[in-house]
Design a protein around this motif. Sequence first.
Motif, PDB file in Angstrom:
ATOM      1  N   GLU A 158     -11.655  18.390  55.145  1.00  0.00           N
ATOM      2  CA  GLU A 158     -11.023  19.136  56.234  1.00  0.00           C
ATOM      3  C   GLU A 158      -9.736  18.492  56.745  1.00  0.00           C
ATOM      4  O   GLU A 158      -8.796  19.196  57.105  1.00  0.00           O
ATOM      5  N   THR A 159      -9.723  17.152  56.811  1.00  0.00           N
ATOM      6  CA  THR A 159      -8.635  16.468  57.517  1.00  0.00           C
ATOM      7  C   THR A 159      -8.055  15.334  56.676  1.00  0.00           C
ATOM      8  O   THR A 159      -8.796  14.494  56.162  1.00  0.00           O
ATOM      9  N   VAL A 160      -6.736  15.310  56.572  1.00  0.00           N
ATOM     10  CA  VAL A 160      -6.021  14.284  55.806  1.00  0.00           C
ATOM     11  C   VAL A 160      -5.119  13.503  56.757  1.00  0.00           C
ATOM     12  O   VAL A 160      -4.368  14.090  57.548  1.00  0.00           O
ATOM     13  N   MET A 161      -5.188  12.198  56.670  1.00  0.00           N
ATOM     14  CA  MET A 161      -4.308  11.314  57.438  1.00  0.00           C
ATOM     15  C   MET A 161      -3.159  10.871  56.536  1.00  0.00           C
ATOM     16  O   MET A 161      -3.361  10.515  55.378  1.00  0.00           O
ATOM     17  N   ILE A 162      -1.944  10.895  57.071  1.00  0.00           N
ATOM     18  CA  ILE A 162      -0.765  10.419  56.348  1.00  0.00           C
ATOM     19  C   ILE A 162      -0.204   9.230  57.103  1.00  0.00           C
ATOM     20  O   ILE A 162       0.157   9.339  58.276  1.00  0.00           O
ATOM     21  N   THR A 163      -0.144   8.071  56.452  1.00  0.00           N
ATOM     22  CA  THR A 163       0.320   6.865  57.141  1.00  0.00           C
ATOM     23  C   THR A 163       1.108   5.971  56.193  1.00  0.00           C
ATOM     24  O   THR A 163       0.581   5.520  55.178  1.00  0.00           O
ATOM     25  N   PHE A 164       2.368   5.731  56.518  1.00  0.00           N
ATOM     26  CA  PHE A 164       3.218   4.888  55.698  1.00  0.00           C
ATOM     27  C   PHE A 164       3.854   3.768  56.521  1.00  0.00           C
ATOM     28  O   PHE A 164       5.061   3.523  56.460  1.00  0.00           O
ATOM     29  N   GLY A 165       3.011   3.097  57.298  1.00  0.00           N
ATOM     30  CA  GLY A 165       3.454   1.937  58.047  1.00  0.00           C
ATOM     31  C   GLY A 165       4.271   2.290  59.275  1.00  0.00           C
ATOM     32  O   GLY A 165       4.337   3.452  59.701  1.00  0.00           O
ATOM     33  N   GLY A 166       4.888   1.269  59.832  1.00  0.00           N
ATOM     34  CA  GLY A 166       5.634   1.465  61.074  1.00  0.00           C
ATOM     35  C   GLY A 166       7.056   1.916  60.869  1.00  0.00           C
ATOM     36  O   GLY A 166       7.749   2.241  61.839  1.00  0.00           O
ATOM     37  N   THR A 167       7.522   1.978  59.596  1.00  0.00           N
ATOM     38  CA  THR A 167       8.928   2.280  59.349  1.00  0.00           C
ATOM     39  C   THR A 167       9.158   3.415  58.354  1.00  0.00           C
ATOM     40  O   THR A 167      10.124   4.144  58.470  1.00  0.00           O
ATOM     41  N   ASP A 168       8.287   3.559  57.354  1.00  0.00           N
ATOM     42  CA  ASP A 168       8.462   4.555  56.283  1.00  0.00           C
ATOM     43  C   ASP A 168       9.861   4.465  55.684  1.00  0.00           C
ATOM     44  O   ASP A 168      10.605   5.450  55.611  1.00  0.00           O
ATOM     45  N   VAL A 169      10.201   3.279  55.209  1.00  0.00           N
ATOM     46  CA  VAL A 169      11.555   3.042  54.695  1.00  0.00           C
ATOM     47  C   VAL A 169      11.865   3.871  53.457  1.00  0.00           C
ATOM     48  O   VAL A 169      13.039   4.102  53.138  1.00  0.00           O
ATOM     49  N   CYS A 170      10.843   4.339  52.744  1.00  0.00           N
ATOM     50  CA  CYS A 170      11.065   5.136  51.527  1.00  0.00           C
ATOM     51  C   CYS A 170      11.028   6.638  51.788  1.00  0.00           C
ATOM     52  O   CYS A 170      11.056   7.435  50.842  1.00  0.00           O
ATOM     53  N   ASN A 171      10.920   7.025  53.069  1.00  0.00           N
ATOM     54  CA  ASN A 171      10.965   8.438  53.459  1.00  0.00           C
ATOM     55  C   ASN A 171       9.883   9.270  52.760  1.00  0.00           C
ATOM     56  O   ASN A 171      10.118  10.396  52.322  1.00  0.00           O
ATOM     57  N   LEU A 172       8.670   8.714  52.702  1.00  0.00           N
ATOM     58  CA  LEU A 172       7.579   9.399  52.014  1.00  0.00           C
ATOM     59  C   LEU A 172       6.872  10.439  52.884  1.00  0.00           C
ATOM     60  O   LEU A 172       6.350  11.435  52.370  1.00  0.00           O
ATOM     61  N   THR A 173       6.823  10.196  54.172  1.00  0.00           N
ATOM     62  CA  THR A 173       6.046  11.083  55.043  1.00  0.00           C
ATOM     63  C   THR A 173       6.463  12.547  54.926  1.00  0.00           C
ATOM     64  O   THR A 173       5.606  13.424  54.739  1.00  0.00           O
ATOM     65  N   PRO A 174       7.756  12.881  55.020  1.00  0.00           N
ATOM     66  CA  PRO A 174       8.121  14.297  54.899  1.00  0.00           C
ATOM     67  C   PRO A 174       7.810  14.882  53.522  1.00  0.00           C
ATOM     68  O   PRO A 174       7.431  16.053  53.413  1.00  0.00           O
ATOM     69  N   LYS A 175       7.932  14.082  52.483  1.00  0.00           N
ATOM     70  CA  LYS A 175       7.652  14.577  51.133  1.00  0.00           C
ATOM     71  C   LYS A 175       6.172  14.907  50.976  1.00  0.00           C
ATOM     72  O   LYS A 175       5.809  15.964  50.431  1.00  0.00           O
ATOM     73  N   VAL A 176       5.321  14.002  51.446  1.00  0.00           N
ATOM     74  CA  VAL A 176       3.880  14.220  51.330  1.00  0.00           C
ATOM     75  C   VAL A 176       3.444  15.368  52.231  1.00  0.00           C
ATOM     76  O   VAL A 176       2.647  16.231  51.834  1.00  0.00           O
ATOM     77  N   LEU A 177       3.969  15.417  53.449  1.00  0.00           N
ATOM     78  CA  LEU A 177       3.611  16.493  54.363  1.00  0.00           C
ATOM     79  C   LEU A 177       4.036  17.848  53.800  1.00  0.00           C
ATOM     80  O   LEU A 177       3.284  18.834  53.895  1.00  0.00           O
ATOM     81  N   LYS A 178       5.210  17.932  53.206  1.00  0.00           N
ATOM     82  CA  LYS A 178       5.689  19.198  52.621  1.00  0.00           C
ATOM     83  C   LYS A 178       4.728  19.684  51.537  1.00  0.00           C
ATOM     84  O   LYS A 178       4.399  20.890  51.472  1.00  0.00           O
ATOM     85  N   LEU A 179       4.260  18.775  50.696  1.00  0.00           N
ATOM     86  CA  LEU A 179       3.301  19.162  49.661  1.00  0.00           C
ATOM     87  C   LEU A 179       2.033  19.731  50.284  1.00  0.00           C
ATOM     88  O   LEU A 179       1.522  20.773  49.851  1.00  0.00           O
ATOM     89  N   LEU A 180       1.517  19.065  51.311  1.00  0.00           N
ATOM     90  CA  LEU A 180       0.277  19.514  51.940  1.00  0.00           C
ATOM     91  C   LEU A 180       0.462  20.846  52.667  1.00  0.00           C
ATOM     92  O   LEU A 180      -0.416  21.713  52.624  1.00  0.00           O
ATOM     93  N   VAL A 181       1.576  20.992  53.334  1.00  0.00           N
ATOM     94  CA  VAL A 181       1.843  22.245  54.050  1.00  0.00           C
ATOM     95  C   VAL A 181       1.932  23.415  53.068  1.00  0.00           C
ATOM     96  O   VAL A 181       1.398  24.502  53.304  1.00  0.00           O
TER      97      VAL A 181
END
Length: 326
Positions: A158-181
């Motif tokens: 049901e629920t997925v957590m996305i966590t790439f540290g305190g900085t996300d220097v590789c800009n992964l969060t938006p890429k992963v979130l876009k796939l899930l959305v």
Amino acid sequence: MKVWILTEGGKNIGFGHISRCTAIFQALQERVVKPTFIINGDESVRKQFKGSISFDWLNDTEKLFSYIENADIVFVDSYLADYDLYEKISNIARMGVYFDDTVRIKYPTGFVLNGTISAEQMPYPKRNSVTYLLGTRYTPLRREFWDVPGKTIRDILETVMITFGGTDVCNLTPKVLKLLVDAYPQLNKKVVIGKGFQNASEIESIKDHNTELIYYPDAAEMKKVMLESDIAISSGGQTLYELARVGVPAIGICVADNQLQNIKGWQEVGFLKYICWYNNKDMKERLASSLKKLVYADIRVKMSQAGKTLVDGQGPSRIVSALGVV
């Protein structure tokens, strides 16, 4: 007892060092010892740790040595300090404790601490003057992760957590979130945004009605999100050990050389599915493939148990006990 903790952190290098040093700080407090932080960091660190001393202790060594003179214990958690500085600290302090993740250098007299999953297989030289504290028995987790309630593994993902540290220097969060959305709009997405993120507006533009953005969570909030999540998509830093403690099955994406052994170690014991490096052109396809496998509850149960079996949250207490702090 005079105890100093020397470390580094900030928007460009992340906050993993500070997180695990905080665990040591808290464990010493439990023994009625009041250590002092000296942090080589930027403004984001100075705001977060107002009681600490902040300056470039790697280069202003004269100032550093004036602080730690007559110290009983000095902890050093750095990827930047060289052997000469470690040796000088070892000669000043009654006891030196050195965090290490990669057998980075040959350390002077004292304790070498490596609480990572693969530490006991690393080629540390056997020396009478050095005591090694190795493996997940010594993983330094923050106080909130010392005691964790049992985690429920739901039949349905049901629920997925996305966590790439305190900085996300590789800009992964938006890429992963876009796939899930796009591919899994029905899933609840809990997205952790750290204080060092430069891409928050991009993330906000991608979220859907099932996305929750969690800004600047402290340790208690992180534990809450983990307990509420069925799986996590994460890089390979300190957060992996918190996920293992809670028992959240993980999908790992590597963002730095010093994370690779970490991620592969967790994959070998069955807690994590490692898909690729952050810049792999097939990352989205590999992530989608792993998500399909984790739909099955029996797989997630085994992964969860693998993490909880190896990290019990008592690492900080074992560390300070090994140093003779009672």
